[in-house]
Write a protein that holds these residues in place. Structure first.
Motif, PDB file in Angstrom:
ATOM      1  N   LEU A   9      40.997  72.768  38.854  1.00  0.00           N
ATOM      2  CA  LEU A   9      41.116  73.140  37.451  1.00  0.00           C
ATOM      3  C   LEU A   9      39.863  72.649  36.737  1.00  0.00           C
ATOM      4  CD1 LEU A   9      44.087  73.052  38.566  1.00  0.00           C
ATOM      5  CD2 LEU A   9      44.787  72.670  36.219  1.00  0.00           C
ATOM      6  N   GLN A  10      39.489  73.378  35.685  1.00  0.00           N
ATOM      7  CA  GLN A  10      38.269  72.980  34.976  1.00  0.00           C
ATOM      8  C   GLN A  10      38.438  73.167  33.475  1.00  0.00           C
ATOM      9  OE1 GLN A  10      34.689  74.828  36.390  1.00  0.00           O
ATOM     10  NE2 GLN A  10      33.439  73.138  35.605  1.00  0.00           N
ATOM     11  N   CYS A  11      37.831  72.269  32.719  1.00  0.00           N
ATOM     12  CA  CYS A  11      37.899  72.358  31.255  1.00  0.00           C
ATOM     13  C   CYS A  11      36.804  73.303  30.755  1.00  0.00           C
ATOM     14  CB  CYS A  11      37.714  70.975  30.644  1.00  0.00           C
ATOM     15  SG  CYS A  11      37.608  71.058  28.849  1.00  0.00           S
ATOM     16  N   PRO A  12      37.183  74.338  29.989  1.00  0.00           N
ATOM     17  CA  PRO A  12      36.156  75.256  29.481  1.00  0.00           C
ATOM     18  C   PRO A  12      35.325  74.643  28.351  1.00  0.00           C
ATOM     19  CG  PRO A  12      38.334  75.892  28.681  1.00  0.00           C
ATOM     20  CD  PRO A  12      38.544  74.730  29.602  1.00  0.00           C
ATOM     21  N   LYS A  13      35.768  73.472  27.835  1.00  0.00           N
ATOM     22  CA  LYS A  13      34.993  72.854  26.743  1.00  0.00           C
ATOM     23  C   LYS A  13      33.998  71.831  27.274  1.00  0.00           C
ATOM     24  CE  LYS A  13      36.945  73.328  22.228  1.00  0.00           C
ATOM     25  NZ  LYS A  13      38.076  72.989  21.389  1.00  0.00           N
ATOM     26  N   CYS A  14      34.469  70.892  28.136  1.00  0.00           N
ATOM     27  CA  CYS A  14      33.579  69.800  28.566  1.00  0.00           C
ATOM     28  C   CYS A  14      33.265  69.865  30.066  1.00  0.00           C
ATOM     29  CB  CYS A  14      34.185  68.451  28.201  1.00  0.00           C
ATOM     30  SG  CYS A  14      35.570  67.982  29.248  1.00  0.00           S
ATOM     31  N   SER A  28      41.321  65.658  29.018  1.00  0.00           N
ATOM     32  CA  SER A  28      41.260  64.442  28.193  1.00  0.00           C
ATOM     33  C   SER A  28      40.550  64.708  26.864  1.00  0.00           C
ATOM     34  CB  SER A  28      40.561  63.320  28.953  1.00  0.00           C
ATOM     35  OG  SER A  28      39.321  63.781  29.421  1.00  0.00           O
ATOM     36  N   CYS A  29      39.765  65.797  26.770  1.00  0.00           N
ATOM     37  CA  CYS A  29      39.094  66.138  25.503  1.00  0.00           C
ATOM     38  C   CYS A  29      39.992  66.973  24.589  1.00  0.00           C
ATOM     39  CB  CYS A  29      37.779  66.874  25.773  1.00  0.00           C
ATOM     40  SG  CYS A  29      37.977  68.617  26.172  1.00  0.00           S
ATOM     41  N   GLY A  30      41.194  67.309  25.059  1.00  0.00           N
ATOM     42  CA  GLY A  30      42.143  68.046  24.210  1.00  0.00           C
ATOM     43  C   GLY A  30      42.153  69.544  24.438  1.00  0.00           C
ATOM     44  N   SER A  31      41.283  70.025  25.300  1.00  0.00           N
ATOM     45  CA  SER A  31      41.209  71.473  25.543  1.00  0.00           C
ATOM     46  C   SER A  31      42.201  71.889  26.640  1.00  0.00           C
ATOM     47  CB  SER A  31      39.787  71.816  25.994  1.00  0.00           C
ATOM     48  OG  SER A  31      39.762  73.091  26.610  1.00  0.00           O
ATOM     49  N   PRO A  32      42.657  73.151  26.611  1.00  0.00           N
ATOM     50  CA  PRO A  32      43.432  73.664  27.747  1.00  0.00           C
ATOM     51  C   PRO A  32      42.552  73.691  28.994  1.00  0.00           C
ATOM     52  CG  PRO A  32      43.470  75.213  25.897  1.00  0.00           C
ATOM     53  CD  PRO A  32      42.467  74.163  25.561  1.00  0.00           C
ATOM     54  N   LEU A  33      43.195  73.648  30.165  1.00  0.00           N
ATOM     55  CA  LEU A  33      42.467  73.712  31.437  1.00  0.00           C
ATOM     56  C   LEU A  33      42.605  75.106  32.044  1.00  0.00           C
ATOM     57  CD1 LEU A  33      43.638  70.313  32.971  1.00  0.00           C
ATOM     58  CD2 LEU A  33      41.370  70.847  32.036  1.00  0.00           C
ATOM     59  N   LEU A  34      41.576  75.546  32.720  1.00  0.00           N
ATOM     60  CA  LEU A  34      41.635  76.839  33.409  1.00  0.00           C
ATOM     61  C   LEU A  34      41.605  76.613  34.925  1.00  0.00           C
ATOM     62  CD1 LEU A  34      39.186  78.971  31.204  1.00  0.00           C
ATOM     63  CD2 LEU A  34      41.681  78.872  31.078  1.00  0.00           C
ATOM     64  N   VAL A  35      42.272  77.514  35.646  1.00  0.00           N
ATOM     65  CA  VAL A  35      42.381  77.378  37.095  1.00  0.00           C
ATOM     66  C   VAL A  35      41.238  78.152  37.767  1.00  0.00           C
ATOM     67  CG1 VAL A  35      43.900  77.713  39.083  1.00  0.00           C
ATOM     68  CG2 VAL A  35      44.891  77.255  36.830  1.00  0.00           C
ATOM     69  N   ASN A  36      40.605  77.508  38.747  1.00  0.00           N
ATOM     70  CA  ASN A  36      39.513  78.163  39.489  1.00  0.00           C
ATOM     71  C   ASN A  36      39.931  78.447  40.938  1.00  0.00           C
ATOM     72  OD1 ASN A  36      38.179  77.321  37.145  1.00  0.00           O
ATOM     73  ND2 ASN A  36      36.253  77.119  38.241  1.00  0.00           N
ATOM     74  N   TYR A  37      39.280  79.425  41.521  1.00  0.00           N
ATOM     75  CA  TYR A  37      39.586  79.852  42.894  1.00  0.00           C
ATOM     76  C   TYR A  37      38.292  79.933  43.704  1.00  0.00           C
ATOM     77  CZ  TYR A  37      43.985  81.009  40.735  1.00  0.00           C
ATOM     78  OH  TYR A  37      45.172  80.905  40.041  1.00  0.00           O
ATOM     79  N   ASP A  38      38.444  79.854  45.030  1.00  0.00           N
ATOM     80  CA  ASP A  38      37.288  80.047  45.923  1.00  0.00           C
ATOM     81  C   ASP A  38      37.047  81.544  46.086  1.00  0.00           C
ATOM     82  OD1 ASP A  38      36.556  77.427  46.585  1.00  0.00           O
ATOM     83  OD2 ASP A  38      38.268  77.276  47.970  1.00  0.00           O
ATOM     84  N   LEU A  39      36.456  82.136  45.077  1.00  0.00           N
ATOM     85  CA  LEU A  39      36.329  83.601  45.085  1.00  0.00           C
ATOM     86  C   LEU A  39      35.307  84.072  46.121  1.00  0.00           C
ATOM     87  CD1 LEU A  39      36.488  84.277  41.234  1.00  0.00           C
ATOM     88  CD2 LEU A  39      38.324  84.515  42.901  1.00  0.00           C
ATOM     89  N   GLU A  40      34.275  83.249  46.346  1.00  0.00           N
ATOM     90  CA  GLU A  40      33.256  83.654  47.331  1.00  0.00           C
ATOM     91  C   GLU A  40      33.888  83.767  48.721  1.00  0.00           C
ATOM     92  OE1 GLU A  40      30.295  84.253  45.991  1.00  0.00           O
ATOM     93  OE2 GLU A  40      30.824  83.406  44.036  1.00  0.00           O
ATOM     94  N   GLY A 310      44.256  77.999  22.128  1.00  0.00           N
ATOM     95  CA  GLY A 310      43.178  78.648  22.896  1.00  0.00           C
ATOM     96  C   GLY A 310      42.366  79.618  22.051  1.00  0.00           C
ATOM     97  N   ASP A 311      42.363  79.419  20.720  1.00  0.00           N
ATOM     98  CA  ASP A 311      41.654  80.368  19.850  1.00  0.00           C
ATOM     99  C   ASP A 311      40.192  80.551  20.255  1.00  0.00           C
ATOM    100  OD1 ASP A 311      40.946  77.815  19.046  1.00  0.00           O
ATOM    101  OD2 ASP A 311      41.330  78.120  16.903  1.00  0.00           O
ATOM    102  N   PHE A 312      39.537  79.467  20.672  1.00  0.00           N
ATOM    103  CA  PHE A 312      38.105  79.566  21.021  1.00  0.00           C
ATOM    104  C   PHE A 312      37.894  80.436  22.261  1.00  0.00           C
ATOM    105  CE2 PHE A 312      39.694  76.085  23.507  1.00  0.00           C
ATOM    106  CZ  PHE A 312      38.901  75.996  24.637  1.00  0.00           C
ATOM    107  N   LEU A 313      38.904  80.446  23.143  1.00  0.00           N
ATOM    108  CA  LEU A 313      38.800  81.294  24.338  1.00  0.00           C
ATOM    109  C   LEU A 313      39.045  82.761  23.984  1.00  0.00           C
ATOM    110  CD1 LEU A 313      40.757  78.967  26.803  1.00  0.00           C
ATOM    111  CD2 LEU A 313      38.293  79.405  26.816  1.00  0.00           C
ATOM    112  N   VAL A 314      39.987  82.997  23.054  1.00  0.00           N
ATOM    113  CA  VAL A 314      40.237  84.367  22.593  1.00  0.00           C
ATOM    114  C   VAL A 314      38.969  84.917  21.960  1.00  0.00           C
ATOM    115  CG1 VAL A 314      41.583  85.842  21.042  1.00  0.00           C
ATOM    116  CG2 VAL A 314      42.679  83.868  22.124  1.00  0.00           C
TER     117      VAL A 314
END
Ligand SMILES: Cc1ncc(COP(=O)(O)O)c(C=O)c1O
Ligand SMILES: [Zn+2]
Length: 411
Positions: A9-14, A28-40, A310-314
């Protein structure tokens, strides 16, 4: 081959990274987390044709979902909703290639089933016994029902004004259901305190990272149903915005997999009500985040969200795709809902109707061109909102004959 290609998982803010497979809420910075995958890696082992023989539900994309063990999947058969052509409405609106992705035809009657299926499956995988969430109704209904199926307890808090049927769905599923005489933001504060006091898992929108993974499958399906091509425009009724963030994420993942063409993505449109339009205001001002919308009100209850986490992501998804945001009035929503039923036989929810009005308005402004391929998300079934429709009807006495003129009085 692995069941899921989830990596972390990765934070799109920090940009902070977190391990997959353990319980997380916000960064920990208060942002939602996004899930990452081994796409390669996945690109080398999975091809679009491999999906053909899989079941028509959202788990056909299991490599791109976070659940790592099949036995944890909690499903009611959600996904692969129809993408249907709206020829007569399209003619009326002036768009020759208008389609509806109909999320009314899914367990629990709204697209919230997708987020609940993946969110509850992950809760099961992480051995969570009890979850709590605020809701505008539909999400709570889906989560309560899926949690029941997964053997997980749920505490749900919703506004007293939320669609009544959603209360019944929570209650019959055995959720601890509370009504609040206020908005979803008030419900959210109560849930946050309860979570702190009682140690429950907070399943609030974007405070748990997995519902977005369920909702993103709408994006995969649109691409798959169009033969791995993408439309020019996708319109989406936006409250918390998770569906839109999810569709954007899905399309970018598909580009990395080289399953859809590189280059331009569909222009994404966030549709809100003019009684609650924080994203529209922020977009018009070119801002990266929205402000709390005071005194919000609309009949399209699902999009009555005064401030989305998640307004900033929208907003990023709109800026990155040359999309836009537009607010619609309740009167136009009701008119459109009736028109869609009359011309297409589809009884869409008010939120879905708002997105059709948006298509109409954007066509009038020539932001949508006549030959653009346009997909509108109808996020739920109209039958979940029986009270938004009110007709005066002639009542016959037994033996009385039908006088059709009564239906044409206005003309
Ligand atoms: C029917 C319907 N449409 C749209 C939305 C907005 O969803 P999102 O949070 O993805 O913006 C909701 C949310 O409650 C809803 O119930
Ligand atoms: Zn962070």
């Amino acid at each position: 081959m692995k069941f899921s290609y989830v990596s972390h998982l990765q934070c799109p803010k920090c940009d902070k990274e977190y391990s997959a497979g353990v319980e997380h809420q916000l960064c920990s910075c208060g942002s939602p987390l996004l899930v990452n995958y081994d796409l390669e890696d996945l690109r080398n082992v999975l091809k679009p044709d491999d999906l053909i023989k899989r079941k028509p539900d959202l788990w056909r994309y299991r490599e791109l979902l976070p659940v790592q063990r099949e036995e944890n999947i909690v499903t009611l058969g959600e996904g692969m909703t129809p993408l249907i052509s709206m020829e007569r409405l399209g003619e009326d609106v002036g768009i020759s290639n208008l389609h509806m992705k109909d999320e009314g035809i899914i367990p629990t009657g709204t697209f919230k089933a997708r987020g609940a299926a993946v969110g509850v499956s992950m809760a099961k995988e992480l051995n969570i016994q009890e979850l709590a969430m605020p809701t505008n109704g539909n999400a709570g209904a889906s989560w309560a029902l899926y949690a029941a199926r997964g053997g997980i307890k749920s505490t749900i808090v919703m506004p007293v004004d939320a669609p009544k049927i959603t209360r019944n769905e929570c209650a019959i599923a055995g959720a601890n259901l509370y009504l609040v005489d206020g908005l979803i933001s008030d419900a959210g504060k109560i849930v946050a305190q309860t979570v702190r006091d009682q140690g429950l898992f907070d399943a609030s929108t974007l405070k748990e990272p997995y519902r977005i993974e369920g909702k993103k499958t709408m994006g995969y399906e649109i691409a798959e149903q169009m033969g791995w091509k993408v439309p020019d425009v996708i319109l989406y009724p936006t409250g918390g915005g998770v569906g839109l963030i999810g569709i954007y994420k899905a399309l970018k993942e598909l580009q990395t997999l080289e399953w859809i063409p590189q280059g331009k993505l569909p222009r994404l449109v966030a549709v809100q009500s003019d009684g609650c339009a924080p994203i529209v205001k922020a977009w018009k001002e070119g801002k990266k985040e929205s402000e709390f919308w005071e005194g919000s009100e609309t009949i399209a209850f699902g999009i009555n969200v005064p401030k989305a986490l998640g307004d900033f992501l929208v907003l990023e998804s709109l800026y990155e795709t040359n999309g836009c945001a537009i607010a619609i009035d309740d009167e136009a929503i009701l008119e459109e809902q009736k028109k869609i039923a009359e011309l297409e036989g589809a009884f869409v929810c008010p939120e879905g109707a708002s997105a059709f009005v948006a298509a109409r308005r954007l066509r009038e402004e020539n932001w949508i061109k006549e030959d653009d391929v346009v997909v509108v998300l109808n996020t739920g079934a109209g039958i979940k909102y029986p009270d938004t429709v009110d007709f005066e009807l002639p009542t016959l006495q037994p033996g009385e004959l039908i006088n059709k003129e009564e239906f044409f009085i206005e003309e």
